[in-house]
Write a protein that holds these residues in place. Structure first.
Motif: not given
Lengths: 968, 115
Positions: B1, B45, B47-55, B66-68
């Motif tokens: 990514m 970019s 931020g930590n590009l994790v595909r998690g949940n919205p903050p 959570l996304a950063d």
């Protein structure tokens, strides 16, 4: 002793500045019934310095008993700096001069500008200066002193440049600011070193650490810096040349700033610091020699001037040299001479300046070659000139005589080295003689002799206007002939003691018996009278001889040198902005390559280890599509020739970024990105309408035919910068820490501290609320700025934007933006969209704390509905339909912001801290909605944004904004 | 990514630079818009590009997923300011055009009408 009444003069004076502005912005000054309203205003405003003067004068008793008054306000407790004021004999002497002469100057200015209603500006500058000057002499902390010092420099610049339409005024103001501003920087560094060595910034603490300062290894440096500040401010050689140039200021300002007060700030500073920094060899020689040169040079140059104000300016320089020289001495008599000199000079010089101003005002010139014989027409002015002139000449029985006597007594003081005593005495006698001669030239040349051509039209000035020069002139006489006023002598003694650091005896008796100073005085008077008698040949000789002494040329040459050097350096800058851009970009690319060379291999290595692209199904497919569209649309906007198509492509690129954000997931960003993107496309399209097509096509064809070389160069630059940015991004991405340091704080504390579920929203309106507040202020300024720019533009074209037009005639015609009739269906939609948008926006704001959405989005959503209305109904009807859309929206938004912030301050003790008003008042509200400071914050943002976007739409959507080029 | 992000930023940047190097003022504004997009993506970019949940802090959510939120909050500000600046630039250019009578960048070498 603490005495908070010391703050009152500042309240008075700064309020007067404010009142001048407020009255000036009304139309009252324009009304021309009877007496000039500006004169009345000046009389009223003069009450402020007068009240300050009286208030300060009441402290004389306390000060004379040896009391020192202080008043301080908390300012920066963490740095141990307080906003404090300090009043002892020296401060009081200067403060009384500032407010006393200030009162007279304000009254005088009221008459001087009586036919100029716009001079309220001058009055308000004058008050700002007065407050700064008073703060300077009463500062109880060196940082406060520095602030006010800079205040005097800036207000002095404004006053000198008051007639900014004349190049001399601008040049004079620039020169004054250039020299004294440079001194201000030196002052800051000098004071910081002093504060660093003594460990305190408060004046009373510094005054107690003299030995520490003198023994410090940094002593020469701090003294050098502080002396630089004092010498520039007080127009000492070799920095003296700014003062005559500053005479392009209106005469009231010259009289006040450039003789009585501001130029004495340097004297005050060194006198103030003499007890802690003085009494060293360096101090003695520095100030004695600079002062001596300034004294003789100023007196010499003064004699040859033809302009009354220039003559007075040079004699002021000479007198400032005297004072600076006295500070260098280490004897009690020198400090007696200092305080007497300060007072005597302030009195006679302000009187003479005001006389010169009156002559200029009444006869239209201040050139000695055109003046003469004014005695008959202006008898009172002539008498005042004679009195003040005698004091300047140092003749008995005026106060100036005493000043010169004490100066001469200092020069022959036995503590001086024998040789230097001779030099000093000779210099003082020479300067005294020259001063007498030029006082004679000034008074005699103006009021006696052959009536010049200016004399015919001159007339006596209004009696009350003459009050201003009369009071100081008569005081010069009164102090000389009346029985010695005890309180004044005591005050002067206290002032001298504060500067000397030990007891000083001051008596104001003129006759002290037959002694050496008196003999020297007689020599000076005879010499001066001879010079005056032979004034014509002497002045003619001077004019031929002395051109090379002119330091103005050196200054100009230095500036030219700087200009030439920068011209050489900036050869590349030929005014073509595109070329500048190229250099900036190529420079950046070069720097990055320079510093990353050899690390590319390593970078690729890291990337191979780091990057694992795992395919996780449909989401990734969507992401890929979004990325492709983002990049593809961006490239399309480059390739598409037509501006409109390129704008649409830009919009598409932005929208697909929003899609990326949704997938990321960053719902808040996605929302804002969507609305902003749409709005910016709308605005760009509206703007496109304003730029004529023909011109754009020309530019386009230039782009095409601009040469293959140009295009290749562009592509090369763009590609290399893109590559470099890619590399930077990769570096940043692969070398950063994986886990953010601050993010966990926000996530953990969002709920307990702000009771918000949406962390992004919490960061925006709570954690970084001040940031957001400033952001919205910037945004509002952009809106206001646009409005101002275009209004100015349309007014320049002769359009009457913003004026009330008869809208009833063409009411509700529903012609759209290009004058096209819109269908009823679209009109219905447009009517419906605004209320819908408002509801949508309101929910956004109400629940934005727990869910994505914020005030900015809300504002833009409403604005979009209004933009739609502009397209459908056209300018006229939209304005008629939504009258509430106006500038106060921005103001009310900002006001609510401040209110919310302040309520947090009052309730929780911190500006902008979160408050839940609903819970405080026990209101029953819908679930999930909190009537909190965050909600009001969102509302405020929404209002400001709405107001700003309205300005943008309004200026760009204005039919006359089409401009004449298109309609022709 | 990371690689893809870097490439997007680089491409957008190159496109933006090419546009601001052109002679037309309208293209200049489009270029500014592209540069704005590029910078936002760059900040994002970081931020930590994790595909998690919205903050969004719903009940019982795993905080680590959570996304950063920080870069998100930062680019929100950046988008707003960028838009304000762009809008102001448009009007400024309109004013410049009116004053000097050209939108050719190479003619803009003085503050008055070209001789």
């Amino acid at each position: 002793m603490e005495d908070l009444t010391l703050l009152l003069p500042f309240v008075f004076i700064f309020s007067a500045a404010l009142v001048a502005v407020v009255v000036g912005s009304t139309s009252w000054l324009q009304s021309a019934n009877g007496r000039s309203p500006l004169t009345t205003l000046a009389w009223l405003l003069a009450l402020a310095p007068l009240a300050s003067f009286v208030l300060l004068a009441q402290k004389i008793g306390l000060i004379n008993e040896g009391e020192k008054l202080k008043a301080s306000l908390t300012w920066l407790p963490s740095l141990n700096i307080s906003f404090s004021f300090y009043l002892d004999g020296l401060s009081l002497l200067f403060a009384l001069l500032v407010t006393g002469i200030g009162t007279l100057i304000i009254i005088y200015a009221g008459y001087y500008f009586q036919k100029e209603p716009s001079a309220w500006r001058f009055l308000s500058y004058l008050f700002l200066f007065m407050g700064s000057m008073l703060g300077l002499v009463m500062a109880g902390d060196v940082i406060v002193l520095f602030l006010f010092w800079e205040g005097t420099s800036i207000t002095s610049f404004l006053l000198v440049a008051y007639k900014y339409k004349y190049p001399e005024a601008r040049q004079g103001a620039f020169k004054a600011l250039f020299i004294t501003g440079g001194g201000g920087i030196a002052l800051l560094f000098g004071l910081l070193i002093v504060a660093g060595v003594s460990g305190e910034t408060s004046l009373s603490a510094i005054l107690g650490s003299g030995d520490l300062l003198r023994e410090s290894a940094l002593y020469p440096l701090m003294l050098g810096l502080l002396a630089l500040a004092a010498l520039t401010k007080s127009a000492q050689w070799p920095f003296h040349f700014w003062l005559p140039q500053a005479m392009s200021a209106p005469t009231p300002a010259s009289a006040y700033l450039h003789s009585a007060t501001m130029v004495k700030a340097g004297i005050y500073l060194m006198a103030r610091l003499n007890p802690v920094l003085g009494e060293t060899e360096l101090w003695f020689w520095l100030f004695s020699i600079v002062g001596l040169i300034t004294m003789v040079l100023g007196a010499y140059l003064g004699l040859k001037q033809n302009d009354l104000k220039a003559l007075l300016a040079y004699s002021t320089i000479s007198q400032l040299g005297v004072l600076m020289m006295l500070i260098g001495q280490d004897t009690d008599i020198a400090f007696k001479a200092l305080v007497v000199g300060v007072l005597a000079h302030a009195l006679y010089k302000s009187a003479l300046f005001l006389v010169a101003g009156t002559v200029d005002h009444e006869s239209g010139t201040r050139d000695l070659r055109q003046l003469g014989g004014l005695r008959a027409k202006m008898p009172i002015t002539a008498v005042l000139a004679v009195v003040a002139g005698l004091s300047m000449a140092g003749l008995p029985p005026l106060f100036g005589f005493l000043a010169k006597e004490t100066l001469l007594a200092t020069a022959v003081h036995p503590s001086l080295p024998n040789f230097f005593s001779w030099v000093l005495a000779a210099g003082s006698v020479t300067a005294g003689a020259l001063m007498l001669a030029q006082a004679g030239v000034l008074v005699f040349g103006t009021f006696w002799g052959q009536p010049g051509e200016a004399a015919t039209k001159a007339d006596e000035a209004p009696k009350l206007m003459l009050l201003a020069p009369a009071i100081p002139a008569l005081l010069s006489l009164a102090i000389g002939i009346l029985p010695e006023p005890e309180f004044l002598a005591a005050l002067l003694a206290k002032g001298a003691e504060a500067a000397f650091g030990d007891k000083v005896k001051v008596s104001l008796a003129l006759w002290t018996g037959l002694n050496v100073p008196l003999l020297l005085s007689i020599v000076a008077i005879s010499l001066g009278s001879t010079l005056f008698y032979f004034r014509h040949p002497v002045r003619a000789w001077q004019t031929n001889f002395a051109a090379q002494l002119d330091l103005n040329r050196a200054f100009a040459a230095t500036l030219r040198g700087i200009d030439w050097a920068s011209d050489q350096v900036t050869r590349l800058q030929n005014g073509r902005l595109r070329r500048y851009l190229s250099f900036i970009i190529v420079g950046m690319v070069g720097l990055v390559l320079l510093f990353t060379q050899g690390q590319f291999g390593q970078l690729l290595q890291t990337m191979q280890n780091d990057v694992q692209f795992t395919w996780t199904g449909s989401q990734d497919f969507l992401r890929l599509v979004a990325i492709l569209v983002t990049v593809g649309a961006a490239i399309a906007s480059v390739l598409l020739k037509r501006d409109f198509a390129a704008i649409v492509a830009l919009g598409a690129s932005g929208l697909s970024i929003a899609v990326l954000m949704v997938l990321e997931p960053a719902p808040d960003v996605a929302l804002v990105q969507v609305v902003v993107d749409i709005l910016s496309v709308v605005i760009l399209v509206l703007a496109l309408r304003l730029l004529p097509r023909k011109e754009r096509q020309n530019a386009l064809s230039l782009n095409m035919t601009g040469g293959q070389a140009d295009r290749i160069r562009n592509i090369f630059i763009a590609a290399s910068s893109g590559l470099v940015v890619t590399v930077i991004t990769l570096f940043a991405l692969t070398s950063r820490p994986r886990e953010s340091v601050v993010t966990p704080f926000f996530i953990e504390n969002a709920k307990p501290l702000t009771s918000a579920k949406d962390v992004v929203g919490a960061i925006i309106v709570d954690f970084r609320a001040l940031d957001t507040m400033i952001e919205i202020a910037v945004f509002s300024m952009a809106g206001l700025g646009m409005f101002t720019l275009l209004r100015q533009a349309t007014q320049a074209l002769g359009d009457k934007v913003g004026e009330k037009r008869p809208s009833s005639a063409k009411k509700l015609t529903s012609f759209g933006i290009y004058g096209l009739r819109t269908s009823v269906f679209v009109q219905a939609l447009a009517r419906l969209s605004l209320p819908l948008a408002i509801v949508l926006a309101a929910t956004h704001m109400m629940y934005g704390h727990d869910q994505p959405g914020d005030g900015f989005t809300a504002g833009v959503i409403i604005s979009l509905a209004i933009g739609f209305a502009y397209v459908v109904f056209g300018y006229e009807e939209t304005r008629a339909r939504y009258k509430w859309l106006s500038a106060p929206l921005i103001a009310s938004g900002m006001f609510v912001l401040l209110l919310v912030g302040t309520s947090g301050w009052l309730i929780n003790g911190t500006f902008l801290s979160p408050v839940d008003y609903g819970a405080m008042l026990n209101l029953s509200l819908p679930t999930g909605f909190y009537l909190s400071s965050a909600f009001l914050f969102e509302v405020a943002i929404c209002l400001s944004v709405l107001g700003s976007v309205f300005f943008m739409l309004n200026t760009l959507g204005h039919p006359e904004g089409l401009g004449q080029n298109e309609t022709k | 990514m990371e690689m893809i992000m870097a490439l997007i930023v680089g491409t957008l940047y190159a496109a933006g630079v090419y546009m601001i190097r052109r002679r037309s003022l309208v293209k200049l504004i489009i270029g500014l818009g592209l540069l704005g997009h590029a910078s936002n993506m760059l900040i994002f970019s970081m931020g930590n590009l994790v595909r998690g949940n919205p903050p969004l802090l719903h009940e019982g959510i795993d905080l680590a997923s959570l996304a950063d939120p920080l870069p998100q909050a930062l680019i929100l500000t950046a988008i707003v300011i960028g838009f304000g600046a762009q809008a102001f630039a448009i009007v400024l250019i309109r004013r410049v055009y009116q004053r000097v009578g050209t939108d050719d960048m190479d003619q803009l070498i003085a503050t008055d009408k070209p001789r």
